[in-house]
Design an enzyme around this catalytic site. Structure first.
Site, PDB file in Angstrom:
ATOM      1  N   GLY A 109      13.022  16.656  -9.899  1.00 43.81           N
ATOM      2  CA  GLY A 109      13.136  17.377  -8.627  1.00 43.81           C
ATOM      3  C   GLY A 109      11.988  16.999  -7.700  1.00 43.81           C
ATOM      4  N   LYS A 153       6.683  28.721  -5.660  1.00 45.59           N
ATOM      5  CA  LYS A 153       6.731  30.131  -6.060  1.00 45.59           C
ATOM      6  C   LYS A 153       6.351  30.374  -7.508  1.00 45.59           C
ATOM      7  CE  LYS A 153      10.259  31.744  -2.910  1.00 45.59           C
ATOM      8  NZ  LYS A 153      11.650  32.171  -2.826  1.00 45.59           N
ATOM      9  N   ARG A 199      19.701   7.447 -10.215  1.00 47.21           N
ATOM     10  CA  ARG A 199      20.508   8.151 -11.220  1.00 47.21           C
ATOM     11  C   ARG A 199      21.534   7.223 -11.860  1.00 47.21           C
ATOM     12  NH1 ARG A 199      20.786  14.260  -8.678  1.00 47.21           N
ATOM     13  NH2 ARG A 199      18.866  14.814  -9.708  1.00 47.21           N
ATOM     14  N   GLY A 242      15.829  21.272 -12.681  1.00 51.25           N
ATOM     15  CA  GLY A 242      16.209  22.550 -13.294  1.00 51.25           C
ATOM     16  C   GLY A 242      16.232  22.468 -14.812  1.00 51.25           C
TER      17      GLY A 242
HETATM   18  P1  AMP Z   1       8.801  23.769  -6.426  1.00 52.15           P
HETATM   19  O1  AMP Z   1      10.226  23.391  -6.261  1.00 52.15           O
HETATM   20  O2  AMP Z   1       8.579  25.176  -6.792  1.00 52.15           O
HETATM   21  O3  AMP Z   1       8.039  22.798  -7.319  1.00 52.15           O
HETATM   22  O4  AMP Z   1       8.145  23.675  -4.990  1.00 52.15           O
HETATM   23  C1  AMP Z   1       7.994  22.486  -4.304  1.00 52.15           C
HETATM   24  C2  AMP Z   1       7.732  22.805  -2.873  1.00 52.15           C
HETATM   25  O5  AMP Z   1       6.574  23.603  -2.763  1.00 52.15           O
HETATM   26  C3  AMP Z   1       7.459  21.562  -2.062  1.00 52.15           C
HETATM   27  O6  AMP Z   1       8.517  21.386  -1.158  1.00 52.15           O
HETATM   28  C4  AMP Z   1       6.162  21.880  -1.343  1.00 52.15           C
HETATM   29  O7  AMP Z   1       6.175  21.543   0.025  1.00 52.15           O
HETATM   30  C5  AMP Z   1       6.024  23.366  -1.504  1.00 52.15           C
HETATM   31  N1  AMP Z   1       4.614  23.800  -1.449  1.00 52.15           N
HETATM   32  C6  AMP Z   1       3.617  23.359  -2.208  1.00 52.15           C
HETATM   33  N2  AMP Z   1       2.464  23.948  -1.850  1.00 52.15           N
HETATM   34  C7  AMP Z   1       2.745  24.767  -0.830  1.00 52.15           C
HETATM   35  C8  AMP Z   1       1.968  25.647  -0.016  1.00 52.15           C
HETATM   36  N3  AMP Z   1       0.651  25.785  -0.213  1.00 52.15           N
HETATM   37  N4  AMP Z   1       2.616  26.358   0.930  1.00 52.15           N
HETATM   38  C9  AMP Z   1       3.928  26.221   1.117  1.00 52.15           C
HETATM   39  N5  AMP Z   1       4.719  25.414   0.397  1.00 52.15           N
HETATM   40  C10 AMP Z   1       4.136  24.693  -0.568  1.00 52.15           C
END
Ligand code: AMP
Length: 391
Positions: free
Chosen positions: A350, A197, A35, A373
């Protein structure tokens, strides 16, 4: 958005909002200085033009309380080393001492302020606090893309109190890279979406339907999409309240002629653990109580093929739990396909930026965002408050 290049800065005091929210270990050592590195061109430019520089940032979540653990002093030291010049430091960000230190600055000198979030007023975008920051300078520069989705005193509030405000190089580069990729894209435009999610990326998914040609979905969010089509991935992470929404996205994609790809196989694990037993299964053959922690090899291959001929790629979210080596394969294959593509590739910050680094492709993509974000905010089709404030 006004650019700092359009403002004469010589002999002026320039307040630069940077994002030095750096990862640190327990002893207060910086573990990743990316950063800081991302701001060096901006700082050198202003210094060489003869401006007097004030640098301000937040670090961590001190919640309005002064706490040495969240001091920006280590950032000032690291910046000094990188610039091979003295970076002064003052242990506050507003008030009389700060004013005196600012007045004592000579052209080309740099003063870093203490953590803005030692004051709750920063996050609350308190107008008096914003005015106190503005009082310190002639020109305000936002070079902190990663906080530009926040309506906070040093991001938006300050702009109403200064004579001149402009975007710094990093903010410009971030915004331009993203809009270059989605507004006038080379086609096909492929969105690679994953992560934990659906709920956190729902608005982005819906907005993407307005301009992508192809969308590949992995990560835990794929489970919700699969379930919405009647495929039960058993103990996997699923958002049951979003089944209709997921089905709706699939339907809309179909209506618009967007190719939407979902996993055909998965890596099933007995537990959420780096040493868990695992095996590859077809999506509808998940053992009871097991969970999907990665996309399977057939899926990864088909996603890589979907990426290969892309003119433009926007990637946000890993295909699996890439932090655990056993469940990184899907993310690795997709990352390699993105790196190998001749298309313009933009990677969200991120976790996705981290995944790109861990997969060793960070220097093989067109652009990796410095903000998670803020990147998602743009993917949602929303204007960044920090950008709007400069217009
Ligand atoms: P995000 O911040 O929504 O992009 O989510 C990233 C996180 O999703 C990472 O820490 C991954 O470990 C988690 N992740 C990705 N695939 C899976 C999965 N199939 N089950 C649980 N966590 C997951």
């Amino acid at each position: 958005m006004k650019s700092i290049r359009d403002i004469a800065v010589d002999n002026k005091t320039v307040f630069v909002r940077v994002d030095y929210n750096l990862p640190m270990d327990d002893e207060g050592n910086i573990t990743d200085d990316n950063r800081i590195l991302a701001t060096l061109d901006m700082i050198r430019y202003l210094r060489d033009k003869g401006a007097r520089l004030i640098l301000a940032s937040h670090l961590g979540r001190p919640n309005g309380v002064r706490d040495d653990k969240f001091s920006l002093l280590p950032a000032a030291s690291r910046l000094s080393e990188l610039l091979e010049t003295q970076v002064q430091f003052v242990d506050d960000c507003i008030g009389q001492t700060v004013k005196e230190r600012v007045s004592a600055l000579e052209n080309g000198q740099i003063l870093m302020l203490e953590n803005l979030r030692f004051y709750n007023e920063e996050k609350k975008n308190d107008p008096t606090f914003a005015a106190s920051l503005a009082e310190l300078c002639d020109v305000y520069v936002n070079n902190a893309f990663a906080v530009s989705h926040r309506d906070q005193a040093s991001v938006t509030g300050i702009t109403t109190h200064v004579k001149e405000a402009a975007a710094g190089f990093l903010l410009e580069k971030e915004v331009r890279s993203y809009y270059d990729s989605v507004e006038n894209p080379k086609r096909p435009l492929v969105a690679v979406i994953g992560g934990a999610k659906v709920s956190s990326k729902l608005a982005a998914l819906e907005n993407m339907l307005n301009f992508v040609d192809r969308m590949v979905i992995g990560g835990a969010m794929a489970n919700t999409f699969l379930k919405s089509q009647g495929v039960d991935t058993k103990g996997s992470m699923i958002e049951s309240d979003l089944l209709d929404t997921a089905a709706d996205i699939i339907r809309k994609a179909g209506e618009k002629g967007i190719e939407l790809l979902l996993p055909m196989d998965l890596v099933a694990a007995a537990a959420f653990d780096k040493d868990a037993s695992y095996r590859v299964v077809a999506c509808n053959e998940m053992p009871d109580e097991w969970m999907a922690l990665d996309i399977g090899p057939k899926t990864a291959k088909s996603y890589a093929e979907a990426i290969a001929d892309a003119g433009t790629i926007v990637w946000n979210g890993p295909m699996g739990v890439f932090e655990m080596e056993r469940f990184r394969n899907g993310t690795q294959i997709v990352a390699d396909a993105i790196a190998g593509s001749r298309g313009f590739s933009v990677v969200g910050g991120g976790d996705t930026g981290l995944a790109a680094k861990i997969c060793g492709i960070a220097d093989k993509v067109s652009y990796i965002s410095t903000g998670g974000g803020a990147f998602l905010h743009m993917m949602e089709g929303k204007k960044l408050p920090g950008v709007a404030a400069l217009e």
